[in-house]
Write a protein that holds these residues in place. Structure first.
Motif, short mmCIF file in Angstrom:
data_model
loop_
_atom_site.label_atom_id
_atom_site.label_comp_id
_atom_site.label_asym_id
_atom_site.label_seq_id
_atom_site.Cartn_x
_atom_site.Cartn_y
_atom_site.Cartn_z
N UNK A 291 8.04 -44.01 8.26
CA UNK A 291 7.01 -42.98 8.13
C UNK A 291 5.61 -43.61 8.13
N UNK A 292 5.47 -44.72 7.40
CA UNK A 292 4.18 -45.41 7.40
C UNK A 292 3.89 -46.05 8.75
N UNK A 293 4.93 -46.56 9.41
CA UNK A 293 4.73 -47.18 10.72
C UNK A 293 4.25 -46.15 11.75
N UNK A 294 4.75 -44.92 11.65
CA UNK A 294 4.27 -43.86 12.55
C UNK A 294 2.81 -43.53 12.23
N UNK A 295 2.52 -43.41 10.94
CA UNK A 295 1.14 -43.08 10.55
C UNK A 295 0.17 -44.16 11.04
N UNK A 296 0.58 -45.43 10.94
CA UNK A 296 -0.29 -46.55 11.33
C UNK A 296 -0.27 -46.83 12.82
N UNK B 159 11.42 -34.36 12.97
CA UNK B 159 10.77 -35.44 13.69
C UNK B 159 9.45 -35.79 13.02
N UNK B 160 9.17 -37.08 12.87
CA UNK B 160 7.92 -37.54 12.27
C UNK B 160 7.04 -38.12 13.38
N UNK B 161 5.86 -37.55 13.54
CA UNK B 161 4.88 -38.05 14.49
C UNK B 161 3.57 -38.31 13.77
N UNK B 162 2.59 -38.77 14.50
CA UNK B 162 1.28 -39.03 13.88
C UNK B 162 0.65 -37.74 13.37
N UNK B 163 1.11 -36.59 13.85
CA UNK B 163 0.54 -35.32 13.40
C UNK B 163 0.96 -34.94 11.99
N UNK B 164 2.16 -35.35 11.57
CA UNK B 164 2.63 -34.92 10.25
C UNK B 164 2.98 -36.06 9.32
N UNK B 165 2.84 -37.30 9.74
CA UNK B 165 3.25 -38.44 8.91
C UNK B 165 2.46 -38.50 7.60
N UNK B 166 1.15 -38.29 7.66
CA UNK B 166 0.33 -38.39 6.44
C UNK B 166 0.73 -37.33 5.42
N UNK B 167 0.95 -36.11 5.89
CA UNK B 167 1.34 -35.03 4.98
C UNK B 167 2.70 -35.33 4.34
N UNK B 168 3.64 -35.82 5.14
CA UNK B 168 4.96 -36.14 4.62
C UNK B 168 4.89 -37.27 3.60
N UNK B 169 4.02 -38.24 3.83
CA UNK B 169 3.87 -39.34 2.87
C UNK B 169 3.31 -38.84 1.54
N UNK B 170 2.35 -37.91 1.62
CA UNK B 170 1.80 -37.35 0.38
C UNK B 170 2.87 -36.57 -0.38
#
Length: 709
Positions: free
Chosen positions: A245-250, A289-300
């Motif tokens: 999840x962090x790798x997608x966000x970054x 599916x985790x993409x750059x669009x939702x990764x930050x929200x999912x991490x929070x």
């Protein structure tokens, strides 16, 4: 006095848990640690459960030994995440000894388990492929797929789902398959080896987990590839530091797919099984599916869940510490009666622990109550939809009767001939098909409401089977199918509901006719032994997959390559067999055919000879013609252009593509007056004919077997 206190102390130890649950993990990583924590938190709400967790560290032999050890311990329930398919033997041994087995994460090769819970690995692979297809768009996607262990069920299923879906998209192609072992290091070495020799260029890398995706990216970076043009995708999407999840966000990964843990759901399923409650054998967990669009929200969201989990774990430790202190103080109380003060402190601590646990249990019960209410509401909505569907089907009977009656009268009128008579016969046949479908739906609803009953008759089963089989010979001869009945000449008298047995037989024979090729064979066998009749219908048709065979008798289920139907015919077959206290099953192998077998007792309770009214039962084979003989009709008309005597080079050429013979015939009757007409029975044949003859117009059904348009 001292001896008396010691005896009391020994008899007042900790209460033995009611259930001991063994957990066998195939490996140890962040995903499985999270799952174990969820199990412990869920188990904490029930003091009657003790968890024993073992880890095999990717060693199949060690995992088998650990499972056998749990069996020897006689645990009440076993939870297993099989690392490799060889572990299936140990699971079968546990299941055969009466221990309920919950399989999670990965499926075994055997069906000897109590329940399965986990994500659909095959569907996960498909969803990744669909996402890639949307990302690739008009450019060509050349993909390197890095697979897990070749002996791992999850790796096999993910590859199958991904490859099957990729094959459906013209803009994607898997140029290379690399076999790894789920680790970063092995994926690095496999990709390094690929890049060290001449290879096909690629712009996407799909790995079966995030670790392998990063190992492959490391190798690509080593060889100096332009990483801005190569996208890496994985599975797991763990929210921990360095997780997917962090790798997608970054931006290290293009996307990842959440592979859910849900230890709480596994524990809930385990308690339902131990508590003798109703449960589903197959329990699929939803994912995303985790993409750059939702990764930050999912991490929070995950951070908030971690905070709450940490609070629950700390509460658990506090309660355990309090309980241990209470046990110690109680021991001193029995040994040192004069220490009354300690007794008071212990009581206070016990009350606090009880209140804390009661408060926690109340929250859990409230959450479970809400979930139960949601489930009940969904069930009520489903029942409302089924009632609406049934009512609509019931209302269709009147207009169908008003269509059928006039059509029958027109058919009896001798003044109608030629094309008009063909149209009338088409109306009668399709009204019959629709009437039969409505009747099946209403009968299915009656079965669901437990209103279906047996009208018992005494009859010769062998004689009736031969008579019923003869009803199908006309339609079988059109496909040059040989039908034979194998039964002893001696009387085979049975007491059963004759109409329902006929319905079962007609349904099985209809399916056999549909899926048996030209010049095939259908064998009907009747055996009698130990008061049980066994009837089988065997064909040498195309057969079906093991997965289809496992679910074929479920309501609304249709095989992936099925032809027509509503998905309730075989469900009704099973219900009728169950009413007779019998069994039904299927043995099938793709490409070799299927054998459907059902058994019934030779007699049923409650038979009254005075109520035994038997009527003539005859299969209406006209209702299956449109699909059962379509191969013959389509091949006859495949290369015919209207008719040589009607061919006109000045008329445009029209190609009709439809898997229903009646529909093709009807369209041909309309178009042949002004156009040259050709036919094809499915998309694949239609495409071949269109390439060869280049028609000016194609009239095509949207959804067909083999190749849809």
């Amino acid at each position: 006095m001292t001896i008396f206190c010691i005896l009391i102390l020994c008899s007042c130890g900790r209460r033995k848990p009611e259930y001991v649950i063994g957990v066998s993990q195939c490996s140890e990583d962040e995903w499985r640690k999270k799952f174990n924590d969820e199990l412990r938190i869920a188990a904490f709400s029930d003091s009657n459960v003790e968890l024993k967790i073992s880890t095999a560290y990717d060693d199949a032999k060690l995992q088998i030994e650990q499972i056998d050890k749990f069996v020897d311990m006689k645990v009440d329930l076993l939870i297993v995440a099989p690392g490799q398919v060889t572990v299936s033997e140990a699971i079968e041994r546990a299941y055969d000894k009466g221990i309920p087995v919950i399989v999670f994460d990965r499926r075994p090769r055997s069906d000897k388990y109590t329940a399965y819970i986990g994500a659909d690995n095959e569907e996960t692979g498909r969803n990744i492929a669909r996402y890639l297809s949307a990302m690739v768009k008009k450019e060509e996607g050349k993909i390197v797929e890095i697979c897990g262990l070749s002996t791992s069920a999850s790796g096999i299923e993910r590859r199958r789902g991904f490859d099957d879906e990729v094959a459906k998209h013209d803009n994607m192609d898997v140029v290379e398959h690399l076999e790894a072992d789920w680790t970063n290091q092995m994926a690095y070495h496999k990709m390094d080896s690929l890049l060290s020799v001449p290879h096909t260029s690629f712009n996407y890398v799909f790995a079966h987990n995030d670790r392998m995706a990063m190992g492959a990216k490391k190798a690509a970076r080593k060889h100096g590839l332009d990483l801005s043009k190569i996208h890496f995708i994985g599975i797991d999407a763990m929210p921990q530091k360095g997780g997917g999840m962090q790798l997608v966000r970054d931006g290290e990964l293009l996307a990842s797919y959440i592979y859910p843990t849900r230890g709480d759901k596994v524990m809930e399923l385990a308690m339902d099984i131990l508590g003798k409650k109703k449960f589903k054998k197959e329990n699929l967990l939803s994912s995303a599916l985790v993409t750059s669009d939702n990764a930050s929200v999912l991490l929070m969201q995950d951070e908030e869940l971690k905070r709450q989990s940490a609070y629950l774990l700390s509460l658990r430790k506090r309660v355990e510490a309090t309980t241990n202190a209470f046990d110690t103080q109680r021991s001193y109380l029995f040994m040192l009666i004069f220490m009354v003060a300690l007794l008071i402190v212990a009581c206070v601590l016990a009350v606090k622990a009880y209140l804390a646990k009661t408060k926690y249990n109340a929250r859990l019960k409230d959450s479970m109550r809400k979930q139960k209410n949601m489930t009940e509401e969904m069930e009520r909505m489903t029942q409302k939809q089924l009632r609406f569907f049934t009512n609509v089907s019931h209302e269709l009977r009147t207009p169908l009767t008003l269509i059928s009656g006039p059509a029958d009268r027109l058919a009896e009128y001798h003044g109608i001939s030629g094309e008009a008579r063909k149209l009338v016969e088409m109306i009668r046949r399709n009204v019959g098909i629709l009437t039969q479908m409505v009747s099946e739906i209403l009968e299915f609803r009656k079965i669901q409401n437990d209103k279906a009953t047996l009208m018992l008759n005494r009859f010769d089963l062998a004689s009736d089977l031969k008579t019923w089989a003869d009803d199908f010979k006309t339609v079988a001869e059109r496909k040059q199918i040989a039908i034979s009945v194998v039964a002893a000449e001696e009387p085979n008298v049975v007491i059963a509901d004759r109409e329902k047995i006929a319905h079962i037989f007609f349904n099985l024979m209809t399916n056999a006719i549909k899926y048996t090729p030209v010049k095939g064979a259908i064998v009907i066998s009747l055996k009698h032994a130990d008061g049980i009749y066994s009837i089988s219908v065997a064909d040498n048709g195309k057969g079906m997959s093991g997965d289809d065979a496992q679910h074929i008798f479920e309501r609304f289920y249709q095989a992936s390559d099925s032809v027509g139907g509503t998905g309730i015919g075989l469900a009704i077959v099973k219900a009728y067999v169950d009413l007779h206290r019998g069994t039904v099953g299927v043995e099938s192998e793709p490409g070799k055919g299927s054998v459907f077998t059902f058994t019934i007792p030779e007699t049923q309770p409650g038979y009254d000879e005075k109520l035994d009214k038997q009527t003539l039962i005859q299969a209406d084979t006209q209702l299956i013609d449109d699909y059962s003989v379509k191969d013959v009709i389509a091949k006859q008309n495949l290369s015919i252009v209207t008719g040589s005597e009607d061919y006109d080079s000045n008329r445009p050429l029209v190609l009709i593509i439809d898997d229903n013979a009646s529909m093709r015939s009807y369209l041909r009757s309309i178009l042949s007056l002004r156009y040259n007409v050709m036919e094809a029975q499915n998309g694949e044949e239609g495409l071949a004919v269109a390439k060869k003859n280049v028609p000016q117009l194609v009239v095509c059904d949207v959804m067909m077997p083999v190749l849809a348009m």
